[in-house]
Design a protein around this motif. Structure first.
Motif, PDB file in Angstrom:
ATOM      1  N   PHE A  36      26.908  82.483  12.066  1.00  0.00           N
ATOM      2  CA  PHE A  36      27.436  81.465  12.124  1.00  0.00           C
ATOM      3  C   PHE A  36      26.664  80.043  12.059  1.00  0.00           C
ATOM      4  O   PHE A  36      25.519  80.132  12.958  1.00  0.00           O
ATOM      5  N   SER A  37      26.716  79.354  11.071  1.00  0.00           N
ATOM      6  CA  SER A  37      26.033  78.248  10.906  1.00  0.00           C
ATOM      7  C   SER A  37      26.385  77.083  11.367  1.00  0.00           C
ATOM      8  O   SER A  37      25.657  75.861  11.493  1.00  0.00           O
ATOM      9  N   ARG A  90      17.919  69.842  12.401  1.00  0.00           N
ATOM     10  CA  ARG A  90      18.538  70.520  13.725  1.00  0.00           C
ATOM     11  C   ARG A  90      19.926  70.289  13.783  1.00  0.00           C
ATOM     12  O   ARG A  90      20.668  70.940  14.811  1.00  0.00           O
ATOM     13  N   ALA A  91      20.615  69.582  13.183  1.00  0.00           N
ATOM     14  CA  ALA A  91      21.885  69.262  13.350  1.00  0.00           C
ATOM     15  C   ALA A  91      22.928  70.244  13.142  1.00  0.00           C
ATOM     16  O   ALA A  91      23.747  70.465  13.652  1.00  0.00           O
ATOM     17  N   GLU A  92      22.484  71.134  12.503  1.00  0.00           N
ATOM     18  CA  GLU A  92      22.902  72.505  12.059  1.00  0.00           C
ATOM     19  C   GLU A  92      23.318  73.375  13.433  1.00  0.00           C
ATOM     20  O   GLU A  92      24.549  73.681  13.637  1.00  0.00           O
ATOM     21  N   ILE A  93      22.201  73.429  14.056  1.00  0.00           N
ATOM     22  CA  ILE A  93      22.429  74.303  15.286  1.00  0.00           C
ATOM     23  C   ILE A  93      23.299  73.691  16.267  1.00  0.00           C
ATOM     24  O   ILE A  93      24.074  74.408  16.835  1.00  0.00           O
ATOM     25  N   CYS A 146      25.999  69.919   4.651  1.00  0.00           N
ATOM     26  CA  CYS A 146      25.163  69.171   3.884  1.00  0.00           C
ATOM     27  C   CYS A 146      23.594  69.494   3.902  1.00  0.00           C
ATOM     28  O   CYS A 146      23.149  69.828   5.113  1.00  0.00           O
ATOM     29  N   TYR A 147      23.021  69.674   3.046  1.00  0.00           N
ATOM     30  CA  TYR A 147      21.519  70.006   2.947  1.00  0.00           C
ATOM     31  C   TYR A 147      20.738  68.835   3.511  1.00  0.00           C
ATOM     32  O   TYR A 147      19.451  69.151   3.936  1.00  0.00           O
ATOM     33  N   ASN A 148      21.314  67.571   3.564  1.00  0.00           N
ATOM     34  CA  ASN A 148      20.600  66.640   4.245  1.00  0.00           C
ATOM     35  C   ASN A 148      21.131  66.270   5.969  1.00  0.00           C
ATOM     36  O   ASN A 148      20.613  65.489   6.468  1.00  0.00           O
TER      37      ASN A 148
END
Length: 300
Positions: A77-78, A109-112, A257-259
């Motif tokens: 889970f991302s 770090r926003a992904e986590i 988003c990669y950014n």
């Protein structure tokens, strides 16, 4: 004399009925024993086998005896569109959902944080963030190095983009399998897709099946990798979110988003391009993509 007669008369009925009383007691005792054995037998098929499996996983087949044990799943889970859609799709099918997010020193770090918020909002059984920063030291990618620019979508001349992280899904699926073994889950779910993807070799169906076979052999455990999005287009993935009534949640609160920009993202990277294109196509022709998604996944 009367007293003596009383003493002579009173023992008589006792001596007559005593054998019958003993016989009735023996019959009732046997009935009780048989009933107790039946109850214990039924309990051994449920509660006892459940605990024995948890404490000592079977080595021969790796298949727990208790049916409820087959209703656990582990999801890689991302917090992005694909893994969140997989989670939404899995929730009605399993009694327990365990989400694993990997901290591999990714660019943002926003992904986590997005994964944490979504796991909590959707009510998963457990959400674990595993430290995998060693991967950052071993690989060079625009997603692990701030000094390498993220390429613009559809940039010419690039077969495997610099956003590819070699070995990432190998490690993710392996660690998810170890976790699944510990919680006695029979399924690991990942949102990889071969239809609409960025050219990553570790998103291909052949790779997933090969690694799944290796994991089964290496762990002597019947674990199944599921890839519900493998043959769906991005438009059909949006249709799946709509099917479960969660399109807006996926649209507004996931991060692909990669950014590192939640929702619609930066609009320039390959991930944002695929996501936006798929959404626009779905919104223009919902019925078509809903029907094709249902057909591919055998949904009613």
């Amino acid at each position: 004399m009367a007293a003596a007669e009383c003493c002579l008369v009173s023992p008589t009925p006792i001596s007559i009925w005593a054998p019958f009383g003993a016989l009735f007691h023996l019959i009732n005792k046997k009935r009780y024993i048989r009933k107790s054995q039946r109850v214990l037998s039924e309990a051994s098929d449920t509660q006892y086998s459940f605990y024995s499996v948890r404490l000592m996983p079977p080595r021969s087949s790796g298949i727990p005896k208790d049916e409820t044990m087959r209703k656990k799943a582990v999801i890689v889970f991302s917090g992005g569109q694909d893994s969140t859609t997989c989670l939404i799709h899995a929730l009605p099918k399993y009694d327990e959902i365990h989400c694993i997010t990997f901290d591999y020193g990714q660019r943002h770090r926003a992904e986590i944080e997005a994964a944490r918020e979504l796991a909590q909002a959707l009510g998963v059984t457990a959400h674990t963030v595993l430290d995998l920063k060693l991967l950052n030291e071993l690989t060079v990618s625009s997603l692990t190095r701030d000094n390498i620019p993220v390429p613009i979508a559809n940039e010419a001349g690039i077969e495997v983009p610099n956003t590819f992280i070699p070995g990432r899904n190998i490690l993710f699926l392996t660690f998810a399998s170890i976790y699944a073994y510990q919680v006695q889950a029979q399924t690991v779910i990942t949102g990889v897709c071969e239809t609409d993807f960025s050219g990553y070799p570790d998103c291909r169906d052949d790779f997933v099946k090969a690694l799944n076979s290796a994991i089964k052999l290496g762990m002597d455990y019947q674990l199944q990798f599921e890839t519900p999005l493998m043959w769906l287009t991005k438009s059909e993935t949006w249709a799946l979110a709509e099917y479960h009534g969660q399109l807006e949640l996926v649209r507004e609160h996931t991060l692909s988003c990669y950014n590192g920009i939640k929702g619609s993202g930066c609009g320039e990277c390959d991930a944002c391009s695929l996501r936006s294109k798929g959404l626009n196509e779905f919104l223009k022709n919902k019925k078509r993509f809903m029907n094709s998604m249902r057909y591919r996944l055998s949904l009613t």
